[in-house]
Design a protein around this motif. Structure first.
Motif, mmCIF file in Angstrom:
data_model
loop_
_atom_site.group_PDB
_atom_site.id
_atom_site.type_symbol
_atom_site.label_atom_id
_atom_site.label_comp_id
_atom_site.label_asym_id
_atom_site.label_seq_id
_atom_site.Cartn_x
_atom_site.Cartn_y
_atom_site.Cartn_z
ATOM 1 N N LEU A 184 -27.200 -33.619 1.953
ATOM 2 C CA LEU A 184 -27.482 -34.362 3.164
ATOM 3 C C LEU A 184 -28.877 -33.956 3.601
ATOM 4 N N ILE A 185 -29.778 -34.922 3.652
ATOM 5 C CA ILE A 185 -31.178 -34.670 3.940
ATOM 6 C C ILE A 185 -31.538 -35.345 5.255
ATOM 7 N N ALA A 186 -32.264 -34.659 6.113
ATOM 8 C CA ALA A 186 -32.792 -35.241 7.343
ATOM 9 C C ALA A 186 -34.273 -35.523 7.120
ATOM 10 N N ILE A 187 -34.688 -36.747 7.432
ATOM 11 C CA ILE A 187 -36.086 -37.145 7.253
ATOM 12 C C ILE A 187 -36.641 -37.574 8.610
ATOM 13 N N ASP A 188 -37.733 -36.968 9.013
ATOM 14 C CA ASP A 188 -38.382 -37.337 10.266
ATOM 15 C C ASP A 188 -38.974 -38.739 10.119
ATOM 16 N N ARG A 189 -38.581 -39.654 10.993
ATOM 17 C CA ARG A 189 -39.042 -41.033 10.894
ATOM 18 C C ARG A 189 -40.554 -41.159 11.025
ATOM 19 N N ALA A 190 -41.174 -40.347 11.859
ATOM 20 C CA ALA A 190 -42.613 -40.449 12.095
ATOM 21 C C ALA A 190 -43.432 -39.797 10.988
ATOM 22 N N THR A 191 -43.068 -38.572 10.613
ATOM 23 C CA THR A 191 -43.897 -37.817 9.663
ATOM 24 C C THR A 191 -43.434 -37.928 8.219
ATOM 25 N N GLY A 192 -42.149 -38.254 8.016
ATOM 26 C CA GLY A 192 -41.596 -38.288 6.664
ATOM 27 C C GLY A 192 -41.172 -36.925 6.157
ATOM 28 N N ALA A 193 -41.316 -35.879 6.985
ATOM 29 C CA ALA A 193 -40.929 -34.530 6.569
ATOM 30 C C ALA A 193 -39.414 -34.469 6.341
ATOM 31 N N LYS A 194 -39.030 -33.807 5.244
ATOM 32 C CA LYS A 194 -37.613 -33.682 4.886
ATOM 33 C C LYS A 194 -37.130 -32.269 5.157
ATOM 34 N N ARG A 195 -35.848 -32.164 5.562
ATOM 35 C CA ARG A 195 -35.264 -30.839 5.754
ATOM 36 C C ARG A 195 -33.777 -30.895 5.413
ATOM 37 N N VAL A 196 -33.254 -29.747 4.989
ATOM 38 C CA VAL A 196 -31.822 -29.587 4.756
ATOM 39 C C VAL A 196 -31.263 -28.473 5.630
ATOM 40 N N GLU A 197 -32.142 -27.681 6.233
ATOM 41 C CA GLU A 197 -31.703 -26.566 7.055
ATOM 42 C C GLU A 197 -30.873 -27.079 8.227
#
Length: 123
Positions: free
Chosen positions: A84-97
């Motif tokens: 499950l990956i979270a992607i910032d809509r504005a920057t495109g940065a991905k995180r799983v933490e």
């Protein structure tokens, strides 16, 4: 997509992928999708007609099997190995933490479906 008519109009191109596996719409009307076999995440803004490619959700994975979107974040459920990956809509940065998968999901190997749940604070 116009659900009141019978016409279909192509508004986005997900090449080199061939299939859109999951779709969701953000509160502002921007549509988001996940693809196969490249496991990519994309958006389409029907107001401006622009498309954005957020890239591969998880390198080496072919499927984005589910998408959920809120005001700031795209949540991409990936398989064949559950992520499950979270992607910032504005920057495109991905995180799983900070994102936790239930043990049964990890055993299944994919995040097939998602839904948004509003968290209520105590009174």
């Amino acid at each position: 997509m116009d659900t009141t008519g019978t016409a279909v109009t192509k508004v986005a191109d997900v090449s080199p992928d061939r299939y859109i596996w999951a779709l969701d719409t953000a509160p502002d009307g921007v549509g988001y999708g996940g693809t196969y076999p490249g496991g990519r995440v994309f958006s389409y803004d029907p107001t401006t007609g622009t498309q954005r490619d957020y890239g591969v959700a998880v390198p080496g994975e072919q499927y984005v099997r589910s998408i959920a979107v809120d005001e700031t974040t795209i949540y991409a459920g990936v398989g064949s190995h559950a992520h499950l990956i979270a992607i910032d809509r504005a920057t495109g940065a991905k995180r799983v933490e900070g994102l936790v998968l239930a043990e049964c999901v990890e055993k299944l190997g994919l995040v097939q479906d998602q839904g948004a749940v509003e968290e209520f604070g105590s009174a």
